[in-house]
Design an enzyme around this catalytic site. Structure first.
Site, PDB file in Angstrom:
ATOM      1  N   THR A 298      46.892  41.302  42.778  1.00 36.00           N
ATOM      2  CA  THR A 298      46.349  42.314  43.692  1.00 36.00           C
ATOM      3  C   THR A 298      47.417  43.333  44.062  1.00 36.00           C
ATOM      4  O   THR A 298      47.171  44.543  44.079  1.00 36.00           O
ATOM      5  CB  THR A 298      45.866  41.677  45.011  1.00 36.00           C
ATOM      6  OG1 THR A 298      44.969  40.623  44.715  1.00 36.00           O
ATOM      7  CG2 THR A 298      45.148  42.701  45.876  1.00 36.00           C
ATOM      8  N   ASP A 472      40.353  44.410  40.744  1.00 38.71           N
ATOM      9  CA  ASP A 472      41.813  44.488  40.845  1.00 38.71           C
ATOM     10  C   ASP A 472      42.534  43.886  39.642  1.00 38.71           C
ATOM     11  O   ASP A 472      43.576  44.372  39.226  1.00 38.71           O
ATOM     12  CB  ASP A 472      42.331  43.913  42.175  1.00 38.71           C
ATOM     13  CG  ASP A 472      42.016  42.437  42.387  1.00 38.71           C
ATOM     14  OD1 ASP A 472      41.217  41.860  41.621  1.00 38.71           O
ATOM     15  OD2 ASP A 472      42.565  41.860  43.353  1.00 38.71           O
TER      16      ASP A 472
END
Ligand code: GP9
Ligand code: MN
Length: 630
Positions: A298, A472
């Protein structure tokens, strides 16, 4: 029996052999490393040996048997911890530990739910050699000659160890030329030089990168700047500034991959709302868009979004370079009157966010303290996405406008646990419990996005905003290839398939735009920064960014992965093989060559900028170098 004398250095021999065999078994059972031919197998088998001979061999310098044994047992424990740490890490990240990752300890506390899914009692196997050595030390000494090794014998021993090392490196060089200089890929490294030597190599690379910052003086930027300027894509005249002044709401969709979009799972629609959006009149949907993240997951995707630069090949740049000078998306929009912030219901220090957000010059970080989080509204890693979105929209209502808010979702995160009341579809039925649950949490994520759109409307924020949403990074790693093949109806997942599976969905939803389209540009997360800044009418012609505006006529169908793989509209390059994109068949390497070079160059420039902290020498207003006094 009592007359039998074990040879002098039995304990040393047992240590080397036991740890060696254990390591090879671990390679074959706990890591997923493709072995393509007999030579690769041979390299894999011998690669722990040189290190183990050296490492345990150091015991020969101690005079007393007792100290020698202590060193060997202590050493075996240390090595077992290293191997086990790697295995546990690999289960989660499908990758090998790097030094910077070890310093990401502030993340470990929160890995709670994930860790439980990762560690088990069977793991005592990884300490077999330690147990064996403890037994040997207890029972063998009485039966063996305790004198230290003679000097010349010791010399011969280390010559042997060195010979093993050169044999290993020599074989590796024939198998993978320039392995150590070019490697972005840790799997290749471990396969060829072994896990222990790999860690030594990692220490070397780490110290080199620290030295790089100290030695940089800005002159390095000249070449990078020339490249960036020569390759930059002109904004699309019609789109530039078309939505200036709108709020920008960016949603990071945790672990969402494209393979579930517009697809069914056992007759059930997985993402009804996101499917509808692909056909929506106000949405540009990019169906050939890829994540470009590495180990930072992330945080890498955030880094890429903010800077249009790659993360690092090792570790998370959020940790290793949190105090660098950056010219982030947040900073750019702030300069244009925006209130910039990130919203994420997790501890602020996770991924070192609080530190690097300062370097990004974000105006605010709405972390867990800004949310009402309790047992009822939490699951898995924390606050569920539906209440997260609802509370976020309420917070946004009070923000000064225009604002730029980046929201990071969390529920669709490994190990993909949900409360029964949130399960809207059944589990899948493969051999992978992870993939089976994934469809359910994706379904929940889809629902949460749908409700978020309603929340925004309710708060009166919808019409005057641009809503950008993207996956992501991957959610399903290559550890689940068999289950994945079953779901996709394929015999097996090849490296070609794995590369294409890195596609994540991208939506640019602009209420009232009435120009919605399915866009098939081959593109990646690095392209987001220039694309969005241009929609807002913000100039990037002097910025040090490697992505290109998705609406530009000059945007190329070419996207590079952090590990050196890449995809164009014609080829896929993966595992050092060039594939024909249309057929998935291997094709001549010549067809990839031009791009291989560019991929290496761009990854190298990005690394140079980050490792040298080069933006401290760059005046983005004028495009001039700030030459260092020293
Ligand atoms: C943690 C969340 C998840 O705050 O962003 O991080 P990940 O494990 O996906 O990198
Ligand atoms: Mn994530």
């Amino acid at each position: 029996m009592s007359n039998f004398k074990w040879p002098k250095h039995s304990i040393l021999a047992i240590a080397v052999i036991a740890t060696w065999i254990k390591t090879v078994i671990v390679y074959r059972t706990s890591f997923d490393m493709d072995v393509e031919n007999a030579m690769q197998m041979l390299i894999l088998i011998i690669n722990p040996l040189s290190f183990l001979l050296f490492f345990y061999g150091l015991s020969l310098f101690f005079k007393s048997q007792k100290v020698r044994n202590r060193y060997i047992v202590g050493g075996s424990i240390l090595l077992a911890l290293v191997i086990y740490g790697n295995v546990a890490f690999y289960r989660f990240y499908n990758d090998f530990v790097t030094l910077p990752v070890l310093f990401q300890t502030s993340n470990f506390g929160e890995l709670g739910t994930s860790a439980a899914a990762i560690i088990s009692w069977v793991d005592l196997f990884y300490f077999t050699d330690v147990f064996l050595l403890l037994l040997a030390v207890k029972f063998l000494p009485k039966l063996q000659d305790m004198a230290p090794m003679r000097k010349d014998a010791r010399k011969a021993y280390f010559v042997l160890a060195a010979a093993m090392l050169f044999l290993n490196l020599g074989l590796a060089e024939t198998e993978r030329p320039q392995l150590l200089t070019r490697a972005f890929d840790r799997e290749l490294l471990v396969k060829n030089i072994g896990t222990y030597n790999y860690h030594l190599y990692d220490v070397y690379v780490q110290s080199k990168s620290s030295a790089q910052r100290a030695l940089a003086d800005g002159s390095e930027l000249v070449e990078v700047n020339n490249y960036v300027r020569a390759n930059q894509a002109e904004p699309n005249v019609e789109m530039f500034g078309k939505y200036a002044g709108r709020n920008v709401i960016v949603v990071s969709l945790e672990s969402l991959q494209t393979f579930v979009i517009n697809k069914e799972m056992n007759g059930e629609v997985v993402t009804p709302f996101l499917n509808e959006l692909t056909q929506d009149k106000d949405t540009y949907y990019f169906n050939d868009f890829y994540h470009q993240t590495g180990l930072g997951k992330t945080s890498d995707s955030e880094f890429i979004f903010e800077n249009s630069l790659f993360g690092l090949g090792r570790g998370a740049v959020f940790f290793t370079h949190g105090e660098n000078t950056y010219n982030s998306f947040a900073e750019k929009v702030s300069e244009n009157g925006y209130y910039s912030n990130v919203m994420h219901a997790n501890n602020k220090s996770f991924w070192n966010r609080d530190m690097i957000y300062n370097s990004f010059n974000l105006d605010n970080f709405y972390d867990i303290e800004s949310y009402d989080v309790n047992d009822e509204n939490s699951v898995n890693w924390g606050l569920k996405d539906i209440p997260f979105f609802e509370q976020s929209a309420a917070l946004m209502k009070d923000m000064p406008q225009p604002f730029y808010s980046r929201l990071i979702t969390l529920t669709n995160h490994y190990p993909f646990y949900l409360d029964p009341e949130d399960m809207m579809i059944n589990e899948y039925d493969s051999n992978s419990a992870t993939l089976n649950r994934y469809f359910q949490t994706v379904r929940y994520l889809d629902e949460s996005v749908k409700e978020f759109f309603d929340d925004l409307k309710e708060q009166g924020l919808y019409d005057n905003s641009i809503i950008v949403m993207y996956g992501d990074h991957y959610g399903i790693s290559e550890n689940h290839n068999k289950a994945m093949a079953q779901y996709l109806g394929k015999e097996e997942i090849t490296p070609y398939d794995s590369a294409l599976l890195q596609s994540v969905p991208l939506y640019i939803h602009i209420p009232g735009s009435n120009d919605g389209q399915v866009m098939d540009e081959v593109s990646g997360q690095l392209d987001l920064r220039p694309t969005l800044l241009h929609l807002l009418g913000i100039d990037t012609s002097k910025d040090m960014q490697l992505g290109a505006d998705l609406f530009s006529e000059e945007h190329e169908d070419f996207t590079i992965f952090r590990d050196g793989r890449f995809i164009t509209d014609k080829v896929v390059y993966a595992g050092e093989v060039c594939y024909d994109r249309a057929t998935g068949e291997e094709t001549d390497l010549v067809n990839c060559e031009e791009y291989i070079e560019r991929a290496t160059t761009e990854l190298g420039y990005s690394d140079q900028i980050i490792n040298g902290d080069l933006l401290r020498f760059y005046d983005v207003k004028t495009g001039n170098l700030i030459v260092d006094e020293k």
